[in-house]
Design a protein around this motif. Structure first.
Motif, PDB file in Angstrom:
ATOM      1  N   ALA A  40       0.815  -1.258   0.137  1.00  0.00           N
ATOM      2  CA  ALA A  40       0.054  -0.056   0.223  1.00  0.00           C
ATOM      3  C   ALA A  40       0.928   1.132  -0.115  1.00  0.00           C
ATOM      4  CB  ALA A  40      -0.765  -0.003   1.884  1.00  0.00           C
ATOM      5  N   VAL A  41       0.585   2.297  -0.632  1.00  0.00           N
ATOM      6  CA  VAL A  41       1.275   3.940  -0.952  1.00  0.00           C
ATOM      7  C   VAL A  41       0.246   4.850  -0.017  1.00  0.00           C
ATOM      8  CG1 VAL A  41       1.583   4.650  -2.383  1.00  0.00           C
ATOM      9  CG2 VAL A  41       2.301   2.782  -3.209  1.00  0.00           C
ATOM     10  N   ALA A  42      -0.826   4.738  -0.142  1.00  0.00           N
ATOM     11  CA  ALA A  42      -1.406   6.029  -0.330  1.00  0.00           C
ATOM     12  C   ALA A  42      -3.585   5.091  -0.077  1.00  0.00           C
ATOM     13  CB  ALA A  42      -1.132   6.959  -0.920  1.00  0.00           C
ATOM     14  N   GLY A  43      -4.097   5.467   0.578  1.00  0.00           N
ATOM     15  CA  GLY A  43      -5.279   5.214   0.873  1.00  0.00           C
ATOM     16  C   GLY A  43      -6.372   6.843   1.150  1.00  0.00           C
ATOM     17  N   ILE A  44      -7.039   6.839   0.377  1.00  0.00           N
ATOM     18  CA  ILE A  44      -8.423   7.627   0.792  1.00  0.00           C
ATOM     19  C   ILE A  44      -9.948   7.189   1.159  1.00  0.00           C
ATOM     20  CG2 ILE A  44      -8.864   8.404  -1.027  1.00  0.00           C
ATOM     21  CD1 ILE A  44      -8.563  11.771  -0.267  1.00  0.00           C
ATOM     22  N   TYR A  45     -10.317   8.131   2.841  1.00  0.00           N
ATOM     23  CA  TYR A  45     -11.799   7.582   2.699  1.00  0.00           C
ATOM     24  C   TYR A  45     -13.134   8.572   1.692  1.00  0.00           C
ATOM     25  CZ  TYR A  45     -16.385   7.104   4.698  1.00  0.00           C
ATOM     26  OH  TYR A  45     -17.529   6.544   5.215  1.00  0.00           O
ATOM     27  N   THR A  46     -13.181   8.415   0.812  1.00  0.00           N
ATOM     28  CA  THR A  46     -14.073   9.139   0.044  1.00  0.00           C
ATOM     29  C   THR A  46     -15.224  10.139   0.526  1.00  0.00           C
ATOM     30  OG1 THR A  46     -15.235   7.939  -0.747  1.00  0.00           O
ATOM     31  CG2 THR A  46     -13.274   8.397  -2.383  1.00  0.00           C
ATOM     32  N   GLY A  47     -15.455   9.459   1.615  1.00  0.00           N
ATOM     33  CA  GLY A  47     -16.510  10.160   2.955  1.00  0.00           C
ATOM     34  C   GLY A  47     -16.083  11.123   3.841  1.00  0.00           C
ATOM     35  N   GLY A  48     -15.134  11.843   4.036  1.00  0.00           N
ATOM     36  CA  GLY A  48     -15.161  12.080   5.063  1.00  0.00           C
ATOM     37  C   GLY A  48     -13.434  12.426   4.219  1.00  0.00           C
TER      38      GLY A  48
ATOM     39  N   ALA B  38       2.124   5.273   3.365  1.00  0.00           N
ATOM     40  CA  ALA B  38       2.946   4.719   3.396  1.00  0.00           C
ATOM     41  C   ALA B  38       4.101   5.311   4.488  1.00  0.00           C
ATOM     42  CB  ALA B  38       3.333   3.909   2.643  1.00  0.00           C
ATOM     43  N   PRO B  39       5.080   5.629   5.571  1.00  0.00           N
ATOM     44  CA  PRO B  39       6.372   5.716   5.907  1.00  0.00           C
ATOM     45  C   PRO B  39       7.273   6.347   4.435  1.00  0.00           C
ATOM     46  CG  PRO B  39       5.924   4.223   7.219  1.00  0.00           C
ATOM     47  CD  PRO B  39       4.783   3.579   5.768  1.00  0.00           C
ATOM     48  N   SER B  40       7.710   5.472   3.870  1.00  0.00           N
ATOM     49  CA  SER B  40       8.198   5.350   2.282  1.00  0.00           C
ATOM     50  C   SER B  40       8.086   6.887   1.591  1.00  0.00           C
ATOM     51  CB  SER B  40       8.057   4.373   1.629  1.00  0.00           C
ATOM     52  OG  SER B  40       7.016   4.069   1.490  1.00  0.00           O
ATOM     53  N   VAL B  41       6.350   6.953   2.184  1.00  0.00           N
ATOM     54  CA  VAL B  41       5.931   8.146   0.544  1.00  0.00           C
ATOM     55  C   VAL B  41       5.982   9.323   1.414  1.00  0.00           C
ATOM     56  CG1 VAL B  41       5.496   6.271  -0.839  1.00  0.00           C
ATOM     57  CG2 VAL B  41       3.448   7.135   0.390  1.00  0.00           C
ATOM     58  N   LYS B  42       5.308   9.097   2.682  1.00  0.00           N
ATOM     59  CA  LYS B  42       5.268  10.385   3.050  1.00  0.00           C
ATOM     60  C   LYS B  42       5.932  11.698   3.350  1.00  0.00           C
ATOM     61  CE  LYS B  42       1.965  10.976   7.536  1.00  0.00           C
ATOM     62  NZ  LYS B  42       1.825  10.274   8.507  1.00  0.00           N
ATOM     63  N   GLY B  43       5.223  12.571   3.187  1.00  0.00           N
ATOM     64  CA  GLY B  43       5.678  14.203   2.408  1.00  0.00           C
ATOM     65  C   GLY B  43       6.277  14.680   1.370  1.00  0.00           C
ATOM     66  N   ARG B  44       5.902  13.214   0.615  1.00  0.00           N
ATOM     67  CA  ARG B  44       6.223  13.287  -0.598  1.00  0.00           C
ATOM     68  C   ARG B  44       5.480  12.978  -2.140  1.00  0.00           C
ATOM     69  NH1 ARG B  44       9.196   9.689  -3.511  1.00  0.00           N
ATOM     70  NH2 ARG B  44       9.310   7.995  -1.727  1.00  0.00           N
ATOM     71  N   PHE B  45       4.280  12.423  -1.668  1.00  0.00           N
ATOM     72  CA  PHE B  45       2.967  11.791  -2.218  1.00  0.00           C
ATOM     73  C   PHE B  45       1.718  12.525  -1.943  1.00  0.00           C
ATOM     74  CE2 PHE B  45       3.969   7.439  -4.043  1.00  0.00           C
ATOM     75  CZ  PHE B  45       5.383   8.008  -4.375  1.00  0.00           C
ATOM     76  N   THR B  46       0.801  12.802  -2.131  1.00  0.00           N
ATOM     77  CA  THR B  46      -0.665  12.993  -1.607  1.00  0.00           C
ATOM     78  C   THR B  46      -1.711  12.779  -2.786  1.00  0.00           C
ATOM     79  OG1 THR B  46       0.811  15.842  -1.341  1.00  0.00           O
ATOM     80  CG2 THR B  46      -1.975  15.444  -1.208  1.00  0.00           C
ATOM     81  N   ILE B  47      -2.450  12.225  -1.792  1.00  0.00           N
ATOM     82  CA  ILE B  47      -3.501  11.304  -2.087  1.00  0.00           C
ATOM     83  C   ILE B  47      -5.080  11.915  -2.327  1.00  0.00           C
ATOM     84  CG2 ILE B  47      -4.418  10.328  -0.080  1.00  0.00           C
ATOM     85  CD1 ILE B  47      -5.346   7.975  -1.885  1.00  0.00           C
ATOM     86  N   SER B  48      -5.689  12.747  -3.141  1.00  0.00           N
ATOM     87  CA  SER B  48      -7.031  12.884  -3.046  1.00  0.00           C
ATOM     88  C   SER B  48      -7.690  12.689  -4.555  1.00  0.00           C
ATOM     89  CB  SER B  48      -6.362  15.026  -3.926  1.00  0.00           C
ATOM     90  OG  SER B  48      -6.050  14.867  -5.833  1.00  0.00           O
ATOM     91  N   GLN B  49      -8.779  13.414  -3.676  1.00  0.00           N
ATOM     92  CA  GLN B  49     -10.723  13.277  -4.685  1.00  0.00           C
ATOM     93  C   GLN B  49     -11.276  14.441  -5.263  1.00  0.00           C
ATOM     94  OE1 GLN B  49     -11.995  11.988  -1.155  1.00  0.00           O
ATOM     95  NE2 GLN B  49     -14.167  13.007  -0.831  1.00  0.00           N
ATOM     96  N   ASP B  50     -11.465  13.692  -5.934  1.00  0.00           N
ATOM     97  CA  ASP B  50     -13.082  14.656  -6.955  1.00  0.00           C
ATOM     98  C   ASP B  50     -14.230  14.093  -6.960  1.00  0.00           C
ATOM     99  OD1 ASP B  50     -14.627  16.313  -8.697  1.00  0.00           O
ATOM    100  OD2 ASP B  50     -12.645  16.408  -9.789  1.00  0.00           O
ATOM    101  N   ASN B  51     -15.037  13.896  -6.322  1.00  0.00           N
ATOM    102  CA  ASN B  51     -16.387  13.423  -6.187  1.00  0.00           C
ATOM    103  C   ASN B  51     -17.254  13.335  -7.148  1.00  0.00           C
ATOM    104  OD1 ASN B  51     -15.540  12.041  -3.590  1.00  0.00           O
ATOM    105  ND2 ASN B  51     -16.666  12.806  -2.650  1.00  0.00           N
ATOM    106  N   ALA B  52     -16.755  14.515  -7.456  1.00  0.00           N
ATOM    107  CA  ALA B  52     -17.946  14.870  -8.512  1.00  0.00           C
ATOM    108  C   ALA B  52     -17.374  14.274  -9.825  1.00  0.00           C
ATOM    109  CB  ALA B  52     -17.932  16.630  -8.918  1.00  0.00           C
ATOM    110  N   LYS B  53     -16.062  14.078  -9.987  1.00  0.00           N
ATOM    111  CA  LYS B  53     -15.774  13.239 -11.532  1.00  0.00           C
ATOM    112  C   LYS B  53     -15.425  11.862 -10.609  1.00  0.00           C
ATOM    113  CE  LYS B  53     -12.906  17.256 -13.259  1.00  0.00           C
ATOM    114  NZ  LYS B  53     -11.774  17.751 -13.863  1.00  0.00           N
ATOM    115  N   ASN B  54     -15.707  11.556  -9.476  1.00  0.00           N
ATOM    116  CA  ASN B  54     -15.361  10.096  -9.569  1.00  0.00           C
ATOM    117  C   ASN B  54     -14.003   9.423  -9.344  1.00  0.00           C
ATOM    118  OD1 ASN B  54     -17.317   8.826  -7.655  1.00  0.00           O
ATOM    119  ND2 ASN B  54     -18.116   7.432  -8.695  1.00  0.00           N
ATOM    120  N   THR B  55     -13.208  10.090  -9.223  1.00  0.00           N
ATOM    121  CA  THR B  55     -11.584  10.129  -9.835  1.00  0.00           C
ATOM    122  C   THR B  55     -10.775  10.537  -8.394  1.00  0.00           C
ATOM    123  OG1 THR B  55     -12.354  10.835 -11.591  1.00  0.00           O
ATOM    124  CG2 THR B  55      -9.564  11.069 -10.708  1.00  0.00           C
ATOM    125  N   VAL B  56      -9.767   9.586  -7.992  1.00  0.00           N
ATOM    126  CA  VAL B  56      -8.804   9.386  -6.983  1.00  0.00           C
ATOM    127  C   VAL B  56      -8.159  10.335  -8.022  1.00  0.00           C
ATOM    128  CG1 VAL B  56      -8.023   8.606  -5.074  1.00  0.00           C
ATOM    129  CG2 VAL B  56     -10.174   8.432  -5.950  1.00  0.00           C
TER     130      VAL B  56
END
Length: 126
Positions: A47-55, A61-79
């Motif tokens: 696992a690299v990153a995860g997001i709960y789309t409801g909140g 993962a510790p190896s990517v923290k500070g370098r990777f960012t996960i985000s969502q666009d619920n209108a486009k159903n895209t992460v």
């Protein structure tokens, strides 16, 4: 039929950036856990990153923290997965995964996710 389609992979030099996208379709719930996993040749899927789309709660993962960012666009159903300061060890096939109607952000185990995309390759050269 649930479908996850990844895009945005490619080849970059160390220190570069890429943004991966995961377009989801086939379901209506917006309270799902979405995650990015990666797998390098000869290694287990991690696992690299995860997001709960409801909140919006996230996991990294510790190896990517500070370098990777996960985000969502619920209108486009895209992460999205914004990957900065890439390192050669980030090389691998990146998969988008979904667990519908569940908040399992932080459970970094692939068996908890029921839906997977086909993957997109990320190659980082030194």
């Amino acid at each position: 039929q649930v479908q996850l389609v990844e895009s945005g992979g490619g080849s970059v030099q160390a220190g570069g950036s890429l943004r991966l996208s995961c377009a989801a379709s086939g379901y209506s719930s917006n309270r799902n856990s979405m995650a990015w996993f990666r797998q390098a040749p000869g290694k287990e899927r991690e696992a690299v990153a995860g997001i709960y789309t409801g909140g919006g709660s996230t996991y990294y993962a510790p190896s990517v923290k500070g370098r990777f960012t996960i985000s969502q666009d619920n209108a486009k159903n895209t992460v999205y997965l914004q990957m900065d300061s890439l390192k050669p060890e980030d090389t691998g096939m990146y998969y988008c995964a979904a667990a519908l109607n569940s908040n399992i952000v932080g459970i970094a185990r692939p068996e908890f996710y029921g839906y997977w995309g086909q993957g997109t390759q990320v190659t980082v050269s030194s």
